[in-house]
Design a protein around this motif. Structure first.
Motif, mmCIF file in Angstrom:
data_model
loop_
_atom_site.group_PDB
_atom_site.id
_atom_site.type_symbol
_atom_site.label_atom_id
_atom_site.label_comp_id
_atom_site.label_asym_id
_atom_site.label_seq_id
_atom_site.Cartn_x
_atom_site.Cartn_y
_atom_site.Cartn_z
ATOM 1 N N ASN A 1 0.752 -1.072 0.149
ATOM 2 C CA ASN A 1 -0.006 -0.150 -0.071
ATOM 3 C C ASN A 1 0.940 1.465 0.012
ATOM 4 O O ASN A 1 0.591 2.198 -0.714
ATOM 5 C CB ASN A 1 -0.954 0.024 1.070
ATOM 6 N N LYS A 2 2.103 1.497 0.703
ATOM 7 C CA LYS A 2 2.787 2.512 0.819
ATOM 8 C C LYS A 2 3.489 2.511 -0.402
ATOM 9 O O LYS A 2 3.522 3.779 -1.071
ATOM 10 C CB LYS A 2 3.903 1.891 1.697
ATOM 11 N N LEU A 3 3.957 1.483 -1.239
ATOM 12 C CA LEU A 3 4.307 1.551 -2.601
ATOM 13 C C LEU A 3 3.244 2.251 -3.583
ATOM 14 O O LEU A 3 3.668 3.189 -4.510
ATOM 15 C CB LEU A 3 5.081 0.275 -3.142
ATOM 16 N N ASN A 4 2.129 1.884 -3.511
ATOM 17 C CA ASN A 4 1.013 2.322 -4.727
ATOM 18 C C ASN A 4 0.921 3.763 -4.046
ATOM 19 O O ASN A 4 0.264 4.442 -5.028
ATOM 20 C CB ASN A 4 -0.008 1.123 -4.206
ATOM 21 N N ALA A 5 0.751 4.140 -3.018
ATOM 22 C CA ALA A 5 0.575 5.340 -2.569
ATOM 23 C C ALA A 5 1.575 6.209 -3.170
ATOM 24 O O ALA A 5 1.274 7.488 -3.585
ATOM 25 C CB ALA A 5 0.418 5.594 -0.717
ATOM 26 N N LEU A 6 2.835 6.034 -3.176
ATOM 27 C CA LEU A 6 4.051 6.557 -3.715
ATOM 28 C C LEU A 6 3.663 6.800 -5.199
ATOM 29 O O LEU A 6 4.210 7.859 -5.992
ATOM 30 C CB LEU A 6 5.432 6.223 -3.446
ATOM 31 N N LEU B 1 1.150 9.478 -6.110
ATOM 32 C CA LEU B 1 2.075 10.762 -5.932
ATOM 33 C C LEU B 1 2.617 11.058 -7.081
ATOM 34 O O LEU B 1 2.799 12.432 -7.100
ATOM 35 C CB LEU B 1 2.642 10.635 -4.625
ATOM 36 N N GLY B 2 2.959 10.280 -7.733
ATOM 37 C CA GLY B 2 3.602 10.551 -9.153
ATOM 38 C C GLY B 2 5.337 10.549 -9.042
ATOM 39 O O GLY B 2 5.688 10.984 -9.790
ATOM 40 N N LYS B 3 5.561 9.683 -7.900
ATOM 41 C CA LYS B 3 6.925 9.787 -7.645
ATOM 42 C C LYS B 3 7.764 8.794 -8.509
ATOM 43 O O LYS B 3 9.003 8.874 -8.835
ATOM 44 C CB LYS B 3 7.363 9.255 -6.104
ATOM 45 N N ALA B 4 7.065 7.950 -9.323
ATOM 46 C CA ALA B 4 7.724 6.901 -10.277
ATOM 47 C C ALA B 4 6.520 6.482 -11.079
ATOM 48 O O ALA B 4 5.320 6.545 -10.936
ATOM 49 C CB ALA B 4 8.507 5.839 -9.631
ATOM 50 N N ASP B 5 6.755 5.808 -12.134
ATOM 51 C CA ASP B 5 5.969 5.254 -13.178
ATOM 52 C C ASP B 5 5.186 3.823 -12.671
ATOM 53 O O ASP B 5 4.163 3.719 -12.973
ATOM 54 C CB ASP B 5 6.496 5.065 -14.319
ATOM 55 N N ASN B 6 6.117 3.205 -12.138
ATOM 56 C CA ASN B 6 5.561 1.883 -11.546
ATOM 57 C C ASN B 6 6.306 1.445 -10.446
ATOM 58 O O ASN B 6 7.583 2.078 -9.978
ATOM 59 C CB ASN B 6 5.571 0.732 -12.673
ATOM 60 N N VAL B 7 6.011 0.358 -9.726
ATOM 61 C CA VAL B 7 6.430 -0.200 -8.466
ATOM 62 C C VAL B 7 7.962 -0.595 -8.884
ATOM 63 O O VAL B 7 9.005 -0.430 -8.061
ATOM 64 C CB VAL B 7 5.843 -1.063 -7.928
#
Length: 132
Positions: free
Chosen positions: A82-87, A90-96
C-alpha cells in the motif's frame, strides 16, 4: 498340441515392407566446418568489447532496462504494498519496479560505507551472472 507346430509350412509374412528409407543428410558428431581453437579465440576477442567500452555501454540504466524484460515477484506485506502504491499515486515513479530501483539506489548511496558498497556490487555481479 501338434496343431500348434508349423508342420513344415512356410511362414506367412503379415506385414509387407516397402523400400528402405534413407535420410538425405546423416547426423555426424564432428562439426561441419573445421574451426581451430585459435580462430575461435580471435573471433571472441574481436566481438568482445574492451573494458572501457563495457563501462561506457553497461551503465546502470541500460543494465536495468535489459533486466526489466525478465519479470519476477517479491513477497511483501500488504502495508508495504500500500505504501508503494501510494507513492506511485503521488507521481514519484511510473511503476513499482522503478520506484523500488530509486529507493534502493538512494539507500545504497546514503547508508552504505565504501567497503559495504564494494561488497554489495560484488555480490550483485555474482547473482546477475548466475541468473544469465
Amino acid at each position: 498340441m501338434s496343431n500348434l507346430l508349423n508342420n513344415g509350412k512356410p511362414k506367412k509374412r503379415l506385414l509387407e515392407r516397402g523400400p528402405k528409407i534413407v535420410p538425405s543428410q546423416e547426423f555426424k558428431l564432428e562439426p561441419t566446418e573445421e574451426v581451430t581453437v585459435e580462430e575461435v579465440l580471435v573471433q571472441e576477442q574481436q566481438s568482445a568489447p574492451t573494458p572501457q567500452q563495457t563501462e561506457a555501454t553497461d551503465s546502470p540504466k541500460t543494465n536495468k532496462r535489459r533486466e526489466a524484460a525478465q519479470i519476477t515477484s517479491v513477497r511483501v506485506t500488504k502495508t508495504t504494498r500500500n505504501k508503494l502504491n501510494a507513492l506511485i499515486q503521488l507521481g514519484k515513479a511510473d511503476n513499482v519496479d522503478s520506484l523500488i530501483d530509486i529507493l534502493l539506489d538512494e539507500y545504497i548511496e546514503t547508508n552504505l560505507v565504501k567497503d559495504e558498497e564494494k561488497t554489495f556490487n560484488l555480490i550483485l555481479d555474482i547473482i546477475q551472472k548466475r541468473d544469465r
